[in-house]
Design a protein around this motif. Structure first.
Motif, PDB file in Angstrom:
ATOM      1  N   GLU A  13      33.257  44.865  40.267  1.00 42.15           N
ATOM      2  CA  GLU A  13      31.920  44.315  40.465  1.00 42.15           C
ATOM      3  C   GLU A  13      31.220  44.993  41.633  1.00 42.15           C
ATOM      4  N   THR A  14      29.914  45.182  41.475  1.00 40.76           N
ATOM      5  CA  THR A  14      29.098  45.699  42.572  1.00 40.76           C
ATOM      6  C   THR A  14      27.623  45.515  42.255  1.00 40.76           C
ATOM      7  N   MET A  15      26.815  45.306  43.254  1.00 43.99           N
ATOM      8  CA  MET A  15      25.360  45.263  43.133  1.00 43.99           C
ATOM      9  C   MET A  15      24.880  44.299  42.039  1.00 43.99           C
ATOM     10  N   GLY A  16      25.559  43.202  41.881  1.00 38.48           N
ATOM     11  CA  GLY A  16      25.176  42.218  40.870  1.00 38.48           C
ATOM     12  C   GLY A  16      25.528  42.606  39.458  1.00 38.48           C
ATOM     13  N   ALA A  41      33.724  52.690  48.033  1.00 40.64           N
ATOM     14  CA  ALA A  41      32.539  53.545  47.939  1.00 40.64           C
ATOM     15  C   ALA A  41      31.307  52.745  47.533  1.00 40.64           C
ATOM     16  N   VAL A  42      31.430  51.930  46.493  1.00 39.71           N
ATOM     17  CA  VAL A  42      30.253  51.175  46.048  1.00 39.71           C
ATOM     18  C   VAL A  42      29.958  50.012  46.978  1.00 39.71           C
ATOM     19  N   ASP A  43      30.994  49.437  47.592  1.00 38.64           N
ATOM     20  CA  ASP A  43      30.754  48.358  48.552  1.00 38.64           C
ATOM     21  C   ASP A  43      29.992  48.878  49.767  1.00 38.64           C
ATOM     22  N   ARG A  44      30.292  50.097  50.176  1.00 41.37           N
ATOM     23  CA  ARG A  44      29.596  50.694  51.315  1.00 41.37           C
ATOM     24  C   ARG A  44      28.110  50.886  51.006  1.00 41.37           C
TER      25      ARG A  44
END
Length: 326
Positions: A13-16, A41-44
Motif C-alpha cells: 500500500e502507498t499513497m491511498g 522507497a514509496v513511503d519516503r
C-alpha cells in the motif's frame, strides 16, 4: 547471473492505493530485502510529498514563511524543479500551486468551500502560479517562496514514486521489470521469452473498470490523467479533480483522458495532466510540436473518440468506441 529467470511479484500500500513490482530475476533470490526496499522507497516519497500528511515536507514548505530559503530533501527538490520545467514548457497548463483550489472543490484535506460559490467561478483571492512565486535551487536542495503558496503535487508525485520503484530494483541488479502505482507504470527490458511488457489502457467510464485497449511498453513509462476516477457532484453537475489554473475551477473541456508515454513516469504523469488541461485542440498540437507519444480520448455524445500522437506525428485514423453507461 544465470539465464534461468523466475517471475516475482511484490506489492503493498502507498499513497491511498497500491504499488506493484513484477520482475524476472535469478531463481531462488531472497525477495525480503527487495520488498523492504520497495516499501521504503514509496513511503519516503509519500512522507515528503503528500498533502494529506500534516508533517510532510511539502506541508512544511506550504507553511514556511516567504522570502526565506528552506532546505528540503533531494527527491522533493527534484520533483519541484521538474514541475516548474513542465509548467514553463506547457505555457502554465501544469501548475502545482493549486492547493487552495483543490481544497475549495473538496479534493484535498482542507475545507471545501465551493458549495458557497457558483460552480465554475474561481475563489475570490487572486492566486500566483508556482512559476511566478517559487524558486528552486536543486544543487543546494533549497526552496524559496516569493509569496504565499499552497502547493499540490498530486499530478507528478505518483509518477516519481514509480520511478523510485524502478531505481530500487535496478540497485539490486534487476533489469527486467514492470513497476506501477495504480495506473502509472514503468517498464524495462523484455520477458525471458523476448515478449514485451503489455499494459492495459482503461476505458474512461465513471463507476466501472473496463479495458479500452492494451499497449506494449519497453524501456519507457506511461501515465494517464482523466475525469473518471475522482469527481464530486455540485448542484447536479459532476466536476473532476483536475484543476484549470486559468479559470480556478475543475476542467471543462471534451477530454475524458490523456495517456502519455515518456522516458520517466514523473514526466509522463506531469505531461498527462498538462495536456488534459490544454484540451482537445491545444493538447494534441503541443504534443506534436514536442514529438511526444500521447493518446487523447474525447467525449463525443454517448461515444468516445481517440486522437493518437506517435513520435509527434498525428495518426490519420481516429477510432470511435461505444461508451458503456451504468
Amino acid at each position: 547471473m544465470s539465464t534461468d529467470r523466475q517471475r516475482y511479484s511484490l506489492n503493498g500500500e502507498t499513497m491511498g492505493t497500491r504499488y506493484t513490482a513484477l520482475f524476472y530475476a535469478e531463481a531462488g533470490i531472497d525477495t525480503h530485502e527487495i520488498g523492504l526496499s520497495l516499501a521504503r522507497a514509496v513511503d519516503r516519497v509519500d512522507q515528503q510529498m503528500s498533502v494529506w500528511k500534516p508533517d510532510s515536507d511539502l506541508n512544511r514548505l506550504n507553511a514556511a514563511p516567504e522570502q526565506e530559503w528552506l532546505s528540503v530533501p533531494e527527491e522533493l527538490a527534484t520533483v519541484l524543479s521538474a514541475a516548474l520545467r513542465v509548467s514553463q514548457q506547457s505555457g502554465g497548463a501544469f501548475d502545482i500551486a493549486v492547493g487552495d483550489l483543490v481544497n475549495a472543490w473538496g479534493f484535498g484535506p482542507g475545507e471545501q468551500s465551493v458549495t458557497q460559490q457558483t460552480p465554475g467561478t474561481p475563489p475570490p483571492r487572486a492566486r500566483l502560479s508556482a512559476r511566478a512565486a517559487l524558486v528552486v535551487d536543486p544543487q543546494r536542495n533549497q526552496v524559496r517562496k516569493r509569496a504565499p503558496l499552497n502547493l499540490d503535487l498530486n499530478g507528478i508525485a505518483k509518477g516519481f514514486g514509480v520511478d523510485e520503484l524502478a531505481r530500487c530494483l535496478e540497485r539490486f541488479g534487476i533489469d527486467r521489470y514492470l513497476v506501477g502505482i495504480d495506473g502509472e507504470m514503468r517498464a524495462r527490458g523484455v520477458k525471458p521469452d523476448a515478449q514485451p511488457w503489455v499494459v492495459a489502457i482503461e476505458k474512461p467510464c465513471r463507476g466501472v473498470r473496463e479495458v479500452m485497449g492494451v499497449m506494449e511498453l519497453g524501456d519507457a513509462a506511461i501515465a494517464t490523467s482523466g475525469d473518471y476516477r475522482h469527481w464530486i457532484d455540485v448542484k447536479g453537475h459532476a466536476y473532476a479533480h483536475t484543476m484549470d489554473p486559468v479559470t480556478g475551477a475543475p476542467l471543462n473541456n471534451p477530454l475524458a483522458a490523456v495517456t502519455v508515454v515518456a522516458a520517466s513516469c514523473m514526466l509522463a504523469d506531469a505531461w498527462a495532466t498538462a495536456l488534459m488541461v490544454l484540451g482537445e485542440i491545444e493538447g494534441p498540437r503541443l504534443a506534436q510540436e514536442r514529438g511526444m507519444d500521447a493518446l487523447f480520448v474525447l467525449h463525443d455524445g454517448e461515444q468516445f473518440k481517440e486522437i493518437s500522437i506517435v513520435g509527434g506525428q498525428l495518426q490519420a485514423q481516429i477510432e470511435t468506441r461505444p461508451m458503456r453507461t451504468t
